[in-house]
Design an enzyme around this catalytic site. Structure first.
Site, PDB file in Angstrom:
ATOM      1  N   ASN A  88      -5.658  -6.448  -7.302  1.00 35.98           N
ATOM      2  CA  ASN A  88      -5.137  -6.266  -8.299  1.00 35.98           C
ATOM      3  C   ASN A  88      -4.568  -7.903  -8.728  1.00 35.98           C
ATOM      4  OD1 ASN A  88      -2.700  -6.652  -7.183  1.00 35.98           O
ATOM      5  ND2 ASN A  88      -2.956  -4.438  -5.576  1.00 35.98           N
ATOM      6  N   ASP A 139      -4.416   1.779  -2.858  1.00 30.11           N
ATOM      7  CA  ASP A 139      -3.908   2.684  -2.428  1.00 30.11           C
ATOM      8  C   ASP A 139      -5.574   3.465  -1.374  1.00 30.11           C
ATOM      9  OD1 ASP A 139      -0.948   2.981  -3.021  1.00 30.11           O
ATOM     10  OD2 ASP A 139      -1.587   3.956  -5.715  1.00 30.11           O
ATOM     11  N   PHE A 150       8.669  -1.105  -4.415  1.00 26.59           N
ATOM     12  CA  PHE A 150       8.808  -1.126  -6.050  1.00 26.59           C
ATOM     13  C   PHE A 150       7.881  -0.120  -6.371  1.00 26.59           C
ATOM     14  CE2 PHE A 150      10.274  -5.182  -4.405  1.00 26.59           C
ATOM     15  CZ  PHE A 150      10.549  -5.754  -5.683  1.00 26.59           C
ATOM     16  N   LYS A 198       9.087   8.409  -6.115  1.00 28.64           N
ATOM     17  CA  LYS A 198       9.014   7.677  -4.906  1.00 28.64           C
ATOM     18  C   LYS A 198       9.605   7.222  -3.763  1.00 28.64           C
ATOM     19  CE  LYS A 198       5.156   5.430  -7.520  1.00 28.64           C
ATOM     20  NZ  LYS A 198       4.436   4.169  -8.359  1.00 28.64           N
TER      21      LYS A 198
HETATM   22  N1  CTP Z   1       3.107   0.835  -0.999  1.00 30.08           N
HETATM   23  C1  CTP Z   1       2.960   0.336   0.597  1.00 30.08           C
HETATM   24  N2  CTP Z   1       1.863   0.641   0.706  1.00 30.08           N
HETATM   25  C2  CTP Z   1       0.543   1.835  -0.020  1.00 30.08           C
HETATM   26  C3  CTP Z   1       1.199   1.960  -1.375  1.00 30.08           C
HETATM   27  C4  CTP Z   1       2.389   1.455  -2.147  1.00 30.08           C
HETATM   28  O1  CTP Z   1       3.853  -0.005   0.835  1.00 30.08           O
HETATM   29  N3  CTP Z   1      -0.637   2.076  -0.056  1.00 30.08           N
HETATM   30  C5  CTP Z   1       4.466   0.337  -2.099  1.00 30.08           C
HETATM   31  C6  CTP Z   1       4.688  -0.652  -2.510  1.00 30.08           C
HETATM   32  O2  CTP Z   1       4.785  -1.870  -1.602  1.00 30.08           O
HETATM   33  C7  CTP Z   1       5.657  -0.196  -3.337  1.00 30.08           C
HETATM   34  C8  CTP Z   1       5.613   0.735  -3.589  1.00 30.08           C
HETATM   35  O3  CTP Z   1       5.413   1.775  -2.270  1.00 30.08           O
HETATM   36  O4  CTP Z   1       6.416  -1.033  -3.001  1.00 30.08           O
HETATM   37  C9  CTP Z   1       4.896   2.212  -4.657  1.00 30.08           C
HETATM   38  O5  CTP Z   1       3.671   0.900  -5.089  1.00 30.08           O
HETATM   39  P1  CTP Z   1       2.437   1.485  -6.374  1.00 30.08           P
HETATM   40  O6  CTP Z   1       1.974   0.748  -6.221  1.00 30.08           O
HETATM   41  O7  CTP Z   1       3.819   1.538  -7.350  1.00 30.08           O
HETATM   42  O8  CTP Z   1       3.241   3.503  -6.333  1.00 30.08           O
HETATM   43  P2  CTP Z   1       1.937   4.105  -5.427  1.00 30.08           P
HETATM   44  O9  CTP Z   1       2.506   4.601  -4.376  1.00 30.08           O
HETATM   45  O10 CTP Z   1       0.712   3.147  -4.980  1.00 30.08           O
HETATM   46  O11 CTP Z   1       1.120   4.561  -5.972  1.00 30.08           O
HETATM   47  P3  CTP Z   1       0.899   5.546  -7.448  1.00 30.08           P
HETATM   48  O12 CTP Z   1      -0.518   4.203  -6.952  1.00 30.08           O
HETATM   49  O13 CTP Z   1       0.018   6.734  -7.620  1.00 30.08           O
HETATM   50  O14 CTP Z   1       1.674   5.109  -8.800  1.00 30.08           O
END
Ligand code: CTP
Length: 377
Positions: free
Chosen positions: A209, A278, A322, A336
């Protein structure tokens, strides 16, 4: 904040060297024990006697002029300094510091120093903006050197532009801030993740990303400046990580999970600034995938949500996550917060919800910042 601190003042050869006398005097008035090193060029602008009189200590000029045979002066000065201030700092000393040169008393002492360093540049605006000087400043900043930026005004060379030495009061304030900050997180362990993860498809391709890791770097640096012991778990990042932190590389979400979980118990504060994938490819091919057909379907499987995992394991840690969103920021961030780290405190979360939505907020419960929202508990 400066009372009893030993401050080494390095004065280099620019017209602003005369302001070093005011700075020296202010530091002494604030209770600091000030030792001065001047470069030979600095002595063309201001005499050592001035700074000796104001600091009440002999001024050092020459690496080989050893005044006390029981010590090696540049090592002794470096070892005893709580802080080094270089003001004014010419482009030359900045270049020497960035490149590790040690050809006079000041540069040699700076190379031997382990204390924090504040640099207050002063030079012609074109010199200040020269790519070499900009790069040297960036290099030093990435190693933890603090800068007090020059001001804008009439320069000695006739330009009205940026390049004037910051006012002595501002340099003193920076020194005070540094000592004050340095105590805020003293004795605390801070774990920060930064950057994007890399999920391999085959030996030449991966899913990732846009994260640069800069936010995580900045947080790690700020925590270090506040006296914390910092571990920085970095995925794919751009730029230089801050110096003075333990750097752990973790490319994939799975590697990051392992790296973070292994260090979670001893952490006091965890800031999950990394953009973790994810989903990852269900299988990574060990050979390059050859093209075939007009379309291609990748099978992806969910990764472990590291933040959620930490939220479940959390005992005493202050946990920050975040929410990276392109719309409905507050709604998703709150979701979240509740899902990942506020599962145990729905009441607290809902009670604080209205307040959190207003702007930047840091509290012992959570913190939310618009655009990319930190969520913490
Ligand atoms: N995060 C994590 N592990 C994952 C995905 C996310 O620890 N597998 C953490 C990120 O470091 C961040 C927070 O969760 O602090 C939110 O990440 P974000 O990308 O905003 O959200 P997601 O939980 O991935 O959900 P979505 O992509 O559906 O918005």
């Amino acid at each position: 904040m400066l009372k009893g601190k030993t401050i080494l003042l390095g004065v280099t050869g620019g017209i602003a060297a005369y302001k070093a006398a005011i700075l020296c005097s202010r530091l002494v008035q604030a209770g600091a024990n000030v030792r001065v090193i001047m470069t030979q060029s600095a002595t063309k602008f201001i005499t050592p006697l001035t700074l000796q009189t104001l600091s009440r200590h002999p001024v050092y000029l020459d690496t080989f002029d050893e005044k006390d045979p029981s010590v090696v002066a540049h090592i002794d000065l470096a070892d005893h300094a709580d802080l080094i201030i270089v003001a004014p700092a010419t482009a030359n000393i900045i270049g020497k510091m960035a490149n590790g040169l040690a050809d006079d008393m000041l540069s040699t002492t700076l190379l031997a120093a382990t204390s924090p360093i504040i640099v207050a540049p002063a030079m012609n605006v074109h010199m200040y903006e020269h790519p070499a000087v900009v790069a040297n400043i960036q290099t030093l900043a990435s190693r933890g050197v603090r800068f007090v930026e020059p001001g804008t005004g009439q320069l000695a060379c006739g330009y009205v532009a940026k390049g004037r030495l910051a006012e002595p009061e501002d340099i003193v304030a920076a020194a005070e801030r540094l000592f004050r900050q340095g105590e805020l997180l003293a004795g605390r362990r801070v774990l920060v993740t930064a950057g994007g993860t890399v999920e391999r498809l085959d030996p030449v391709r991966f899913l990732t990303n846009d994260s640069s890791g800069r936010m995580g770097f900045a947080i790690a640096e700020a925590a270090r400046n506040m006296g914390a012991e910092v571990v920085l778990v970095a995925g794919r990042t751009e730029g230089m990580p801050p110096a003075g932190v333990e750097l752990v590389h973790a490319r994939s979400a799975a590697e990051m999970l392992d790296a973070v979980v292994a260090r979670f118990d001893e952490a006091d504060i965890v800031v999950k600034a990394a953009a973790v994938a994810d989903y990852r490819p269900a299988a990574a091919s060990d050979r390059k995938i050859k093209k075939s057909g007009d379309t291609m379907t990748l099978e992806l499987v969910k990764t472990t949500d590291i933040l959620q995992e930490l939220g479940a394991r959390k005992t005493r840690q202050f946990l920050v996550g975040f929410a990276a969103e392109t719309g409905d920021i507050e709604k998703y961030a709150m979701d979240k917060l509740q899902r990942k780290i506020a599962i145990l405190s729905w009441r607290t979360t809902s009670r604080r919800k209205g307040r959190a939505s207003t702007s930047i907020r840091i509290s012992c419960k959570f913190m939310i910042v618009a655009d990319s929202w930190p969520i913490c508990r």
